[in-house]
Write a protein that holds these residues in place. Sequence first.
Motif, PDB file in Angstrom:
ATOM      1  N   GLY A  40       0.759  -1.234   0.000  1.00  0.00           N
ATOM      2  CA  GLY A  40       0.000   0.000   0.000  1.00  0.00           C
ATOM      3  C   GLY A  40       0.791   1.286   0.000  1.00  0.00           C
ATOM      4  N   ASP A  41       2.117   1.205  -0.114  1.00  0.00           N
ATOM      5  CA  ASP A  41       2.900   2.440  -0.152  1.00  0.00           C
ATOM      6  C   ASP A  41       4.157   2.250  -0.994  1.00  0.00           C
ATOM      7  N   GLY A  42       4.794   3.372  -1.319  1.00  0.00           N
ATOM      8  CA  GLY A  42       5.914   3.345  -2.246  1.00  0.00           C
ATOM      9  C   GLY A  42       7.144   2.636  -1.730  1.00  0.00           C
ATOM     10  N   VAL A  43       7.489   2.852  -0.470  1.00  0.00           N
ATOM     11  CA  VAL A  43       8.688   2.211   0.093  1.00  0.00           C
ATOM     12  C   VAL A  43       8.515   0.701   0.111  1.00  0.00           C
ATOM     13  N   ALA A  44       7.336   0.245   0.511  1.00  0.00           N
ATOM     14  CA  ALA A  44       7.071  -1.201   0.514  1.00  0.00           C
ATOM     15  C   ALA A  44       7.085  -1.759  -0.901  1.00  0.00           C
TER      16      ALA A  44
END
Length: 232
Positions: A40-44
């Motif tokens: 659900g996010d860019g880093v992940a």
Amino acid sequence: MTSPDGDERGLVLVVEDEAPIADLHRRYLTREGYGVHVVGDGVAAVAAVERLRPVAIVLDVGLPGEDGIWVCRTLRERDDWTPVLFVTARDDEVDRVLGLELGADDYVTKPFSPRELVARVKAVLRRRDGRPGSPPLEVGAVRLDPGTRTVTAGGAEVPLTVTEFNLLEALMAARGRVLGRSELLATAWGQGDFGGSRTVDVHVAQLRAKLGDHAPIETVRGVGYRVLPEGR
């Protein structure tokens, strides 16, 4: 999460922060035989690409924190050319062009049907597949090998997205002949795939930038593009 329901076509990474939308993507992709992992996010997303090596990425632009633009830029800066399908929240040409310039292979604009998303993923992967036995193409200092899907210019390998590679292949195969934008869309993107003339122009500009002084592509004003028979 990773879907266990079939992965014979490979794993697709879905990067979407809205759980109902992500679940819809997962269900339709799973039905078509893809494994699916959702973050659900860019880093992940960047971490998942490094860990799981997906065959394609469905990437929402409007993520919390580091957005989809950051994810695509980070991957390309690391020479990771996994096919990226951008999902944008509005029909904004600036967003689409920026995504293509960063190395995205295609995009869809919300709202869209899950079937369209699956069709786009299939199209990107179809364009990615090499063709063993196809002879290399050479124009000047540029060499393209359809079997290994590699391109060199002046002896140095040039990393290309799936779409950039297919566009260059179409032009080199037709060396000396002018190809209109609609013909390039049909050849490089595939019959029934989506795109527009601006999409072709952006990818040609990217090809020229990557090939540098060796770029053999000439603009024929008002018509389209061609590869010069002897290169530059």
